[in-house]
Design an enzyme around this catalytic site. Structure first.
Site, PDB file in Angstrom:
ATOM      1  N   VAL A  19       0.820  -1.206   0.000  1.00  0.00           N
ATOM      2  CA  VAL A  19       0.000   0.000   0.000  1.00  0.00           C
ATOM      3  C   VAL A  19       0.858   1.263   0.000  1.00  0.00           C
ATOM      4  O   VAL A  19       2.041   1.235   0.324  1.00  0.00           O
ATOM      5  CB  VAL A  19      -0.968   0.021   1.202  1.00  0.00           C
ATOM      6  CG1 VAL A  19      -1.904  -1.159   1.142  1.00  0.00           C
ATOM      7  CG2 VAL A  19      -0.199  -0.003   2.522  1.00  0.00           C
ATOM      8  N   GLU A  20       0.242   2.394  -0.337  1.00  0.00           N
ATOM      9  CA  GLU A  20       0.906   3.697  -0.447  1.00  0.00           C
ATOM     10  C   GLU A  20       2.139   3.598  -1.341  1.00  0.00           C
ATOM     11  O   GLU A  20       3.201   4.146  -1.041  1.00  0.00           O
ATOM     12  CB  GLU A  20       1.273   4.245   0.945  1.00  0.00           C
ATOM     13  CG  GLU A  20       0.053   4.651   1.755  1.00  0.00           C
ATOM     14  CD  GLU A  20       0.398   5.476   2.974  1.00  0.00           C
ATOM     15  OE1 GLU A  20       1.522   5.992   3.048  1.00  0.00           O
ATOM     16  OE2 GLU A  20      -0.463   5.611   3.852  1.00  0.00           O
ATOM     17  N   GLY A  21       1.997   2.894  -2.446  1.00  0.00           N
ATOM     18  CA  GLY A  21       3.099   2.685  -3.376  1.00  0.00           C
ATOM     19  C   GLY A  21       3.732   1.334  -3.143  1.00  0.00           C
ATOM     20  O   GLY A  21       4.244   1.062  -2.052  1.00  0.00           O
TER      21      GLY A  21
END
Length: 824
Positions: free
Chosen positions: A500-502
Site C-alpha cells: 500500500v501507499e506505493g
C-alpha cells in the site's frame, strides 16, 4: 629536486583543495605559492615553467567570467539543453512538493553533522503523553485481537464507541476545530502502541489521521469546509475514507481513469454548477463504514462552464455516503486482516463545486495536493505500525526464547536461534529509530518526500523480516491461531503494508533515488532550473554558477572517495564520542561515494537513468542505509549515549554498512558503461570491500539483551503495550521473564538432585513433594517451581477448538443460496 616535483606538488595541492572544497581562487593561489617554493628550492626550471603554464591554462579561463561564460559555459548550456530529459508535469509537481532535510546533507558528499545533531530531541507534549497513558492504554486493554480477526471480523461496538468518544479519529485535527491537535510525533507514538496489540486497530485509527479528508481540509479546505467537516471528523460523527487507487491505477496514481464532467445539476433542491462523477475505486480503507468519501478524479469541462480549459486535471472532492449513485459497503478480505477495507463505485454522481476540496480555486491541483500530503502520511502510519509490531515481536520473542526449553536448555542459547534473535533485535532497533526520525521530521514542519519513501519501504520490509524470524523461533506456537497467538495475524498481514501507499518494488527502484538524485543534489536542480529559465541572460549566469560548482563538487567527491577508501575511513574530523566517531567517518566515506556515483550515472546516462531501475534501486539502497545509519546515531545521541545500547547500535550500524557495500558492488559490477564501472571501482574500493555483516560475538551480545531484563531491553520496549492482561498474551509472557530467570537456579538444583536418584513418581507435583522431603528444595523453592511450571505452560500452550467453533466462522450462504441447497 626532481623534474617531477612541480607536477607532484600541483597534484597534491589539487587533491587537498578538492578534499576540503576550497574555492578555485584559493586553489590557484596555493598552487602558485607551491610552484614558487619549488623554484626557490631548486626544482628543475623547465619543469616548473611547464607546471606554471598548465596552472595558468586551467585557472585563467575558469577565473575570468569574460572568458569562461561565452567560450565554455554557453556552449555547454546548449549541449545540456539538448540532452536534458524533459520533466513531465507529474515529475515536476512531485519534485516541487517536498522539502529537503538531512538527506540533502547525505547527498553532499561532506555531511555537516551539526545539522543533524542540533535537531531537537523528539519530545511529546504533556497532553500527548497523558493520552498515551490514558485512552491509548485503555484501548489496548479493551482490544481482543482474536475476537476482532476471527469471531466478529470487526471491532466491537464498545471499541468503536471508545475510539470516537476519545477523538482517536481527530488526533491531527486542531483543537480549535474540536480535535486533539497532536504533533506528528504524538500521532506516531499512538499508532505504534496500538500496532503492538492489533494491526486492525492501528490501521483503523491511523488512516483518518493520515492521507485523507482531515489532512487535506486542514491544508487546502475553504473556511466553510473546515468549519463544517473538521469538528465532525474529530468526534467521529463522520468516518472518513479516501478513494485514490483503482483497478487501472495502482502505483501510477496519475493515470486514474475516474472522471468528473462539469455540468449543471440538482443539489439540496437548487440547480447549481457541479461535477457529475463516474468512478471505480478499490482497496479503500474504512470505505465499508465511511460516511464521508474523499475522492480523486480527473475533471473535464467540455461545455466551458468554468473557463476555456477542457481537461482541468486531477481534482479532489468530498462525497457524502448518501449521495445518489454511490455504491459502497462491500468489503475486501486482505489476508485475514479484518480492518474495514473495500471498493467504492459511482456512476453519474452529482456534487456541487462547493464539495471540491478547496473549492473551485483548487480544481485541477489534486496531484500537487496529494503529493504534498502523501509524504506526511507515508512518514507516519506505516512506519509506526511496523515499529509497534517489530518492538513487541522482539520483546516477546526474547522472553519466549528464554522460557522455552529444549534438551534442557533455553532455545535462545542455541547459536542458530541466537543468530535469528540478534537479527530481530537489530532490525527492531533500526525500525524504531527510522520511524521516529521520519515522524520527527514532519513534526519540525518538513515535507519529507525522500525520507518518507525510505521510511515506508525499509520499515515495512524490515518489519516483515522481524515477524518471519519471530515465527521461526516460536515454531508451533506461532502457527496455531487462537486467543493465545500473538504472531499469526501479524505474519498474515505483513505483506499488506508492503503493497500500500506505493508498492515497495516501485518505491525502491523508482522513487527513493529517482527523487533524491534531483531533489537532494546540491546542484542538479539548480542547473535544470537555470537551463529552463526564459530569461536567457539570467539563466546563463545561473547555469554558469551551478555548472562549475557541480564540477568542483564532482572532483571533490572523487578525491574524498579515494582517500577514504585508502585509509578505510579511519582518519578525519568527525563528531561523536570515542565509540561512535568511527561510525561518523564511515558515513562520511559513503556519502562521498554516493555523490560520486550519482553524478557519474546522471552524466553518462542522462534521461535513460530513469529506465535503469536496477542501478537506481541499488543507489537508492545506499542513500537509504546512509539515512538509516544517521537515524541510529541520532537516536543514540538523543538517549544520552547509553552504553547498554551499544550492541544494538553496533549490530544495526554494521548491518547497514554491509548493505551499502553490497549495493555499491552490485551497481559497479553491473554499471552500463563497463570501463567507467572499473574506474569507479578503483576509486570506491581501492583496497577491496571491507564491510562485513555483524559477526557471531556481536550477535551473541545483541541476542542476550532480549533474553534478560536490562535497561537496553526496557528502552526498546518503550511505546508498546506490555501490560499483562487476559487479552494480551505477549504482555503476560514478557512479564514472566524476571521470575523465570530467578527460578532457573532452583530448577537446575532440583533437576540435578533428581537426576542422581531414582524418583518414585512421574507426577510433577509429587516429584516436588519428594524434593522437599529429601531436602533438595525448600517449601518456598517448591512454590517457585510450581509458578515456573504455570508460567511455562502459559508461554508454550496453544489453542484447540471444537470443529463447530471453526465452522461457525466459515462463509455463510445467503438465504436464497441456502434454500437452493436444501431443494437440491
Amino acid at each position: 629536486m626532481s623534474i617531477a616535483a612541480p607536477f607532484l606538488a600541483l597534484i597534491l595541492i589539487g587533491a587537498i583543495a578538492a578534499y576540503h572544497r576550497l574555492r578555485l581562487a584559493t586553489w590557484t593561489a596555493l598552487s602558485a605559492s607551491v610552484l614558487v617554493a619549488c623554484w626557490l628550492l631548486g626544482a628543475n626550471a623547465v619543469a616548473t615553467l611547464v607546471a606554471t603554464a598548465l596552472l595558468l591554462a586551467v585557472a585563467l579561463p575558469l577565473l575570468l567570467p569574460q572568458i569562461r561564460i561565452p567560450f565554455i559555459t554557453k556552449p555547454l548550456l546548449r549541449v545540456y539543453t539538448k540532452i536534458l530529459p524533459p520533466l513531465t508535469e507529474t515529475e515536476r509537481v512531485a519534485l516541487e512538493a517536498g522539502t529537503v532535510g538531512w538527506e540533502g546533507q547525505l547527498f553532499s558528499g561532506k555531511p555537516d553533522w551539526n545539522v543533524l545533531l542540533s535537531q531537537p530531541k523528539p519530545t511529546l507534549t504533556s497532553d500527548e503523553q497523558a493520552f498515551l497513558d490514558g485512552p491509548v492504554e485503555e484501548l489496548c486493554r479493551m482490544t481482543n485481537d482474536w475476537q476482532i480477526t476471527h469471531v466478529e471480523a470487526d471491532l466491537s461496538p464498545e471499541v468503536w464507541d471508545f475510539i470516537k468518544k476519545n477523538k482517536f479519529f481527530g488526533m491531527i485535527v486542531p483543537k480549535e476545530y474540536g480535535g486533539l491537535g497532536f504533533s506528528a510525533l504524538g500521532n506516531h507514538k499512538v499508532i505504534q502502541k496500538l500496532a503492538s496489540v492489533s494491526s486492525v486497530v492501528s490501521s483503523t485509527v491511523g488512516v483518518p489521521n493520515s492521507l485523507g479528508p482531515a489532512e487535506l481540509l486542514m491544508h487546502y479546505g475553504t473556511q466553510e469546509q473546515k468549519d463544517y467537516y473538521l469538528p465532525r471528523l474529530a468526534d467521529g460523527r463522520e468516518v472518513p475514507c479516501f478513494g485514490l487507487t483503482g483497478p487501472w491505477a495502482g502505483s501510477d496514481a496519475t493515470s486514474i481513469p475516474d472522471f468528473g464532467i462539469v455540468t449543471m445539476g440538482e443539489w439540496n433542491g437548487a440547480r447549481v454548477v457541479g461535477v457529475k462523477l463516474t468512478f471505480d475505486k478499490r482497496y479503500i480503507t474504512l470505505a465499508p463504514i465511511a460516511t464521508l468519501i474523499g475522492l480523486a478524479f480527473r475533471m473535464y469541462d467540455p461545455e466551458a462552464l468554468l473557463g476555456d480549459k477542457q481537461d482541468v486535471g486531477i481534482t479532489l472532492a468530498l462525497v457524502p455516503r448518501e449521495t445518489p449513485g454511490v455504491d459502497i459497503g462491500r468489503r475486501h478480505f486482505p489476508l485475514n486482516s479484518t480492518f474495514q477495507n473495500g471498493p467504492i463505485q459511482g456512476r453519474e454522481v452529482f456534487i456541487p463545486l462547493s464539495q471540491l476540496i478547496g473549492g473551485e480555486a483548487y480544481a485541477g491541483k489534486g496531484w500537487q495536493m496529494l503529493v504534498e500530503c502523501l509524504s506526511i502520511g507515508r512518514s507516519i502510519t506505516l512506519p509506526s505500525t511496523a515499529s509497534g509490531g517489530a518492538k513487541m515481536g522482539a520483546i516477546v520473542t526474547g522472553a519466549y526464547a528464554r522460557i522455552r526449553k529444549q534438551f534442557g536448555l533455553s532455545i535462545g542459547r542455541f547459536e542458530g536461534v541466537e543468530e535469528v534473535l540478534a537479527r530481530i533485535a537489530g532490525n527492531a532497533y533500526t525500525i524504531s529509530a527510522l520511524a521516529e526520525a521520519s515522524a520527527a521530521a514532519v513534526a519540525r514542519g518538513e515535507l519529507p518526500a525522500v525520507p518518507s519513501t525510505i521510511a515506508k519501504y525499509h520499515c515495512t520490509e524490515l518489519g516483515r523480516e522481524v515477524i518471519k524470524d519471530a515465527m521461526d523461533i516460536h515454531g508451533g506456537k506461532g502457527i496455531i491461531l487462537g486467543p493465545r497467538n500473538y504472531l499469526g495475524r501479524q505474519w498474515q498481514a505483513s505483506p499488506i503494508s508492503i503493497t500500500v501507499e506505493g508498492a515497495n518494488i516501485m518505491t525502491r527502484t523508482l522513487m527513493i533515488f529517482g527523487q533524491g538524485a534531483i531533489l537532494c543534489h546540491p546542484w542538479v536542480l539548480k542547473e535544470m532550473k537555470a537551463a529552463g529559465n526564459p530569461d536567457r541572460e539570467q539563466g546563463l549566469r545561473d547555469f554558469d554558477a551551478a555548472l562549475f560548482g557541480h564540477i568542483g563538487f564532482a572532483i571533490s567527491n572523487a578525491v574524498r572517495s579515494l582517500w577514504f577508501g585508502l585509509t578505510a575511513a579511519k582518519l578525519g574530523a568527525a563528531p561523536g564520542d570515542a565509540y561512535t566517531r568511527r561510525y561518523y567517518r564511515k558515513l562520511n566515506r559513503y556519502s562521498a561515494v554516493l555523490a560520486l556515483l550519482a553524478d557519474t550515472s546522471m552524466l553518462l546516462l542522462g534521461g535513460k537513468l530513469k529506465f535503469k531501475e536496477s542501478l537506481s534501486g541499488r543507489l537508492g539502497d545506499v542513500l537509504s542505509q546512509l539515512y538509516i545509519a544517521s537515524a541510529l546515531l541520532k537516536r543514540y545521541e538523543d538517549q544520552g549515549r547509553p552504553e547498554a545500547d551499544q550492541p544494538l547500535l553496533a549490530w544495526s550500524f554494521h548491518d547497514a554498512m554491509h548493505k551499502i557495500e553490497v549495493a555499491l558492488s552490485g551497481a559497479l559490477r553491473n554499471f552500463p558503461v563497463r570501463p567507467v564501472g572499473w574506474l569507479l571501482w578503483a576509486l570506491v574500493f581501492p583496497l577491496g570491500r571491507r564491510a562485513e555483516a555483524p559477526g557471531d560475538r556481536l550477535s551473541h551480545r545483541a541476542a542476550s539483551l532480549l533474553m534478560a531484563p536490562n535497561e537496553a531491553r526496557d528502552r526498546l520496549a518503550v511505546g508498546v503495550f506490555t501490560t499483562p492482561t487476559e487479552n494480551n498474551p505477549a504482555g503476560r509472557i514478557n512479564s514472566y521473564l524476571a521470575k523465570v530467570i530467578a527460578a532457573e537456579p532452583v530448577e537446575r538444583k532440583f533437576l540435578k538432585a533428581a537426576k542422581g536418584t531414582q524418583l518414585r513418581t512421574l507426577n510433577f507435583a509429587a516429584q516436588l513433594d519428594e524434593g522437599v522431603r529429601e531436602g533438595w528444595i525448600t517449601n518456598e523453592e517448591r512454590r517457585q517451581l510450581e509458578e515456573l511450571r504455570e508460567m511455562t505452560i502459559d508461554t508454550i500452550s496453544v489453542d484447540d477448538f471444537d470443529a463447530e467453533q471453526l465452522r461457525s466462522t466459515a462463509y455463510r450462504p445467503t438465504p436464497e443460496q441456502a434454500a437452493a441447497r436444501e431443494a437440491a
